[in-house]
Structure formats: C-alpha cells, structure tokens
Scaffold this motif. Structure first.
Motif, PDB file in Angstrom:
ATOM      1  N   ILE A  28       0.806  -1.244  -0.255  1.00  9.16           N
ATOM      2  CA  ILE A  28       0.264   0.151   0.319  1.00  9.16           C
ATOM      3  C   ILE A  28       1.092   1.381  -0.461  1.00  9.16           C
ATOM      4  O   ILE A  28       0.402   2.536  -0.463  1.00  9.16           O
ATOM      5  N   LEU A  29       1.824   1.619   0.622  1.00  7.50           N
ATOM      6  CA  LEU A  29       3.139   2.329   0.516  1.00  7.50           C
ATOM      7  C   LEU A  29       3.651   2.689  -0.412  1.00  7.50           C
ATOM      8  O   LEU A  29       3.359   3.532  -0.884  1.00  7.50           O
ATOM      9  N   LYS A  30       4.164   1.697  -1.665  1.00  9.64           N
ATOM     10  CA  LYS A  30       3.940   1.432  -2.390  1.00  9.64           C
ATOM     11  C   LYS A  30       3.492   1.922  -4.034  1.00  9.64           C
ATOM     12  O   LYS A  30       4.126   3.000  -4.547  1.00  9.64           O
ATOM     13  N   ILE A  31       2.196   1.562  -3.653  1.00  8.85           N
ATOM     14  CA  ILE A  31       1.172   2.184  -4.201  1.00  8.85           C
ATOM     15  C   ILE A  31       1.131   3.638  -4.295  1.00  8.85           C
ATOM     16  O   ILE A  31       0.746   4.087  -5.586  1.00  8.85           O
ATOM     17  N   ALA A  32       0.631   3.813  -2.838  1.00 11.76           N
ATOM     18  CA  ALA A  32       0.637   5.565  -2.954  1.00 11.76           C
ATOM     19  C   ALA A  32       1.941   6.076  -3.099  1.00 11.76           C
ATOM     20  O   ALA A  32       1.638   7.582  -3.770  1.00 11.76           O
ATOM     21  N   SER A  33       3.006   5.413  -2.614  1.00 13.78           N
ATOM     22  CA  SER A  33       4.402   6.620  -3.651  1.00 13.78           C
ATOM     23  C   SER A  33       4.459   7.056  -4.922  1.00 13.78           C
ATOM     24  O   SER A  33       4.559   8.315  -5.067  1.00 13.78           O
ATOM     25  N   LEU A  34       3.571   5.771  -5.545  1.00 12.05           N
ATOM     26  CA  LEU A  34       3.971   6.099  -7.294  1.00 12.05           C
ATOM     27  C   LEU A  34       2.530   6.722  -7.529  1.00 12.05           C
ATOM     28  O   LEU A  34       2.465   7.856  -8.410  1.00 12.05           O
ATOM     29  N   LEU A  35       1.399   6.981  -6.959  1.00 11.55           N
ATOM     30  CA  LEU A  35       0.632   7.508  -7.365  1.00 11.55           C
ATOM     31  C   LEU A  35       0.294   9.105  -6.939  1.00 11.55           C
ATOM     32  O   LEU A  35       0.291   9.949  -7.381  1.00 11.55           O
ATOM     33  N   LYS A  36       1.486   8.938  -6.002  1.00  8.82           N
ATOM     34  CA  LYS A  36       2.338  10.606  -5.522  1.00  8.82           C
ATOM     35  C   LYS A  36       3.453  10.959  -6.879  1.00  8.82           C
ATOM     36  O   LYS A  36       2.756  12.648  -7.257  1.00  8.82           O
ATOM     37  N   GLU A  37       3.710  10.381  -7.366  1.00  9.74           N
ATOM     38  CA  GLU A  37       4.896  10.793  -8.223  1.00  9.74           C
ATOM     39  C   GLU A  37       3.529  10.792  -9.324  1.00  9.74           C
ATOM     40  O   GLU A  37       4.932  11.676 -10.359  1.00  9.74           O
ATOM     41  N   ARG A  38       2.628  10.827  -9.394  1.00  5.66           N
ATOM     42  CA  ARG A  38       2.026  10.259 -11.012  1.00  5.66           C
ATOM     43  C   ARG A  38       0.984  11.962 -10.927  1.00  5.66           C
ATOM     44  O   ARG A  38       0.169  12.154 -10.912  1.00  5.66           O
ATOM     45  N   GLY A  39       1.418  12.727  -9.099  1.00  9.39           N
ATOM     46  CA  GLY A  39       0.448  14.226  -9.038  1.00  9.39           C
ATOM     47  C   GLY A  39      -0.859  13.767  -8.873  1.00  9.39           C
ATOM     48  O   GLY A  39      -1.464  14.782  -8.746  1.00  9.39           O
ATOM     49  N   ALA A  40      -1.261  13.130  -7.275  1.00  6.80           N
ATOM     50  CA  ALA A  40      -2.219  12.927  -6.621  1.00  6.80           C
ATOM     51  C   ALA A  40      -2.809  13.852  -5.942  1.00  6.80           C
ATOM     52  O   ALA A  40      -1.366  13.956  -5.454  1.00  6.80           O
ATOM     53  N   GLY A  41      -3.576  14.754  -5.233  1.00  2.87           N
ATOM     54  CA  GLY A  41      -4.028  15.257  -4.205  1.00  2.87           C
ATOM     55  C   GLY A  41      -3.369  14.508  -3.409  1.00  2.87           C
ATOM     56  O   GLY A  41      -2.589  14.061  -2.470  1.00  2.87           O
ATOM     57  N   LYS A  42      -4.052  14.848  -2.423  1.00  3.16           N
ATOM     58  CA  LYS A  42      -4.058  13.612  -0.788  1.00  3.16           C
ATOM     59  C   LYS A  42      -4.390  12.442  -1.525  1.00  3.16           C
ATOM     60  O   LYS A  42      -5.288  11.471  -2.372  1.00  3.16           O
ATOM     61  N   ILE A  43      -4.060  11.546  -0.433  1.00  2.00           N
ATOM     62  CA  ILE A  43      -4.001  10.265  -0.341  1.00  2.00           C
ATOM     63  C   ILE A  43      -4.119   9.657   0.889  1.00  2.00           C
ATOM     64  O   ILE A  43      -3.472   9.980   1.913  1.00  2.00           O
ATOM     65  N   TYR A  44      -5.803   9.197   1.332  1.00  2.00           N
ATOM     66  CA  TYR A  44      -6.080   8.331   2.624  1.00  2.00           C
ATOM     67  C   TYR A  44      -6.583   6.652   1.796  1.00  2.00           C
ATOM     68  O   TYR A  44      -6.436   6.186   1.511  1.00  2.00           O
TER      69      TYR A  44
END
Length: 83
Positions: A28-44
């Motif tokens: 889940i931390l890897k997925i969150a990290s990849l999404l942040k790298e792709r410009g995601a806003g807040k992640i819950y």
C-alpha cells in the motif's frame, strides 16, 4: 489503459486506497508513493485489519514525507498500546 490515461486519472485528485489487510505495509505504501509521483492530491489509506507486522515506523516516515495524508483502520485486531 495507456500511460497518458493513467496519469490523467490521478493528477490533482484526492484518492482513497482501501485494502482488507495491511501486514507489513510495503504494497500500500508503494502504491501511494507511485500515485504521488503521478501527481495525486491527498491520499487516504484505509484497511479493515491493520496488523503492522513491521511496526509503524515506515508509515510514520512515509507520512512525514507526504506519501499519504491519513491512515484509518478498525480495531478488530489487538494492537499493543504503543502502536
């Protein structure tokens, strides 16, 4: 889905990642990290069973680094007071 389409889906959007169980948290931390790298806003991050078998240290570090904004789990599994 091609790369450009995937990228557009998360840019600036707040996201909720739901998993039935967080054991070590690597996935889940890897997925969150990849999404942040792709410009995601807040992640819950949300999970029914938060086992945290490797402690919460990596979650604390990821939160401080801005990888995710909030973590929510149920209390269906006993956790020591320090967690």
């Amino acid at each position: 889905m091609n790369w450009s389409m995937e990228k557009e889906i998360s840019i600036g959007k707040d996201l909720i990642l739901i998993d039935d169980m967080i054991s070590s948290g690597e996935t889940i931390l890897k997925i969150a990290s990849l999404l942040k790298e792709r410009g995601a806003g807040k992640i819950y991050l949300c999970s029914t069973f938060g086992l945290f078998t490797d402690s919460l240290k990596k979650f604390d570090e990821a939160h401080e680094a801005g990888v995710f904004d909030k973590l929510l789990t149920t209390n269906l599994v006993y956790q020591p007071e320090e967690l």
